[in-house]
Design an enzyme around this catalytic site. Structure first.
Site, short mmCIF file in Angstrom:
data_model
loop_
_atom_site.label_atom_id
_atom_site.label_comp_id
_atom_site.label_asym_id
_atom_site.label_seq_id
_atom_site.Cartn_x
_atom_site.Cartn_y
_atom_site.Cartn_z
N HIS A 97 0.71 -1.26 0.08
CA HIS A 97 -0.04 0.02 0.16
C HIS A 97 0.83 1.29 -0.13
CE1 HIS A 97 0.83 -0.62 4.20
NE2 HIS A 97 0.78 0.79 4.32
N ASP A 99 0.23 4.95 2.08
CA ASP A 99 -0.53 5.43 3.02
C ASP A 99 -1.50 6.26 2.58
OD1 ASP A 99 0.99 4.02 4.87
OD2 ASP A 99 2.50 5.89 5.09
N HIS A 255 4.91 0.09 0.41
CA HIS A 255 5.36 -0.66 1.53
C HIS A 255 4.52 -1.84 1.87
CE1 HIS A 255 3.60 2.75 3.49
NE2 HIS A 255 3.62 1.94 4.62
N ARG A 270 4.38 5.99 14.33
CA ARG A 270 4.42 6.71 13.13
C ARG A 270 3.65 7.71 12.94
NH1 ARG A 270 2.25 4.40 8.38
NH2 ARG A 270 1.43 6.65 8.02
#
Ligand code: SIN
Length: 287
Positions: A97, A99, A255, A270
């Protein structure tokens, strides 16, 4: 500051810097250039606290709150990802994906800090979407060149399931927002505003169909593109150590968090940021 490429295509490890100390404009410019060049940079042994992580984030763009996995006050921009040793479920980000490409204004990058990592496993894969675009056969380039992709938070039409990206994350995931099921149209190809390199912008978690084609007609094309976009030649595999940080360009990469560490705990923190907007990446193509 030493920059060591991870592969010939994507990723670099940066050493010789301490991001807990105040940083100079020179360092900021070097970090931004490294990100533009390598698309994902890993910096070991930083052990940033929440404030330091947000401060570093500002170097690349304003921190944003993940609408589906907000953090707790006083730092809602920071999402903690925990997988306990006995957790049988999948992992946050356990699928290719970029983000939050389902948003109207997707983040331009993300910054992940390793708090606790398993002794082995729990790596993150990154794929260079500029390399994927550059090597795409010309007929597929022609098909995608001036086309938009419909991105949506319902993976493959499974209504009301959380986006795959947010599944299996303890605690934080919140999903009662029908806005996630609104279709957003983003260009299939983006142009990096600094390097001018073009890259594919589609991913199997959120891309639903090509503009002008039905889901059924889009499916085989998308499957071909997803497979191409994550060929090993475009990828690097990041092995984490405690205190390491990674920063990636979310408009030029995909990623994948690898779920292979059952029996061990992993904790990451994150934040995503909006530096360049997707319009900055689209100006040279679609009005
Ligand atoms: C993510 O941001 O998708 C999670 C990556 C990871 O935990 O390795």
């Amino acid at each position: 500051m030493k920059v060591s490429p991870i592969t010939g295509t994507i990723g670099a490890v940066i050493s010789g810097i301490d991001l807990r100390s105040p940083y100079s404009s020179h360092l900021i410019s070097d970090l931004r250039s490294a990100l533009d060049q390598y698309l994902v940079v890993a910096i070991p042994d930083q052990h940033l606290d929440s404030e330091q992580q947000l401060q570093l984030c500002e170097v690349f763009g304003a921190p944003i709150v993940n609408p589906y996995a907000p953090g707790t006050m006083p730092h809602p921009e920071l999402t903690t990802i925990i997988k306990e040793a006995d957790d049988q479920a999948g992992v946050f980000g356990g699928g290719w994906h970029t983000d939050l490409s389902l948003l109207e204004e997707p983040p331009s990058g993300s910054l992940l800090c390793a708090i606790e990592v398993p002794p082995y496993g729990g790596d993150t894969l990154f794929s260079n979407q500029q390399a994927a675009w550059a090597s795409l056969p010309q007929p597929l380039k022609d098909l995608l060149s001036d086309r938009k992709i419909i991105q949506v938070g319902k993976p493959y039409g499974v209504k009301w399931a959380p986006p795959l990206e947010e599944q299996s994350m303890r605690g934080a995931t919140r999903r009662n927002d029908p806005d996630a099921d609104r279709e957003r149209l983003h260009p299939a190809v983006l142009t990096h505003p600094v390097t001018g390199r073009e890259g594919l912008y589609l991913n199997p978690t959120y891309a639903l169909r090509l503009e002008g084609l039905s889901e059924a007609d889009s499916r085989p094309i998308l499957d071909t593109l997803f497979q191409h976009a994550t060929l090993p030649e475009f990828c690097c595999r990041l092995r984490w150590s405690p205190g390491m940080i990674a920063i990636w360009d979310n408009f030029s990469t995909q990623h994948y968090a690898v779920n292979d560490y059952f029996g061990f705990r992993r904790e990451m923190r994150r934040v995503s940021f909006s530096g360049h907007s997707i319009r900055d990446y689209s100006l040279q193509r679609l009005a």
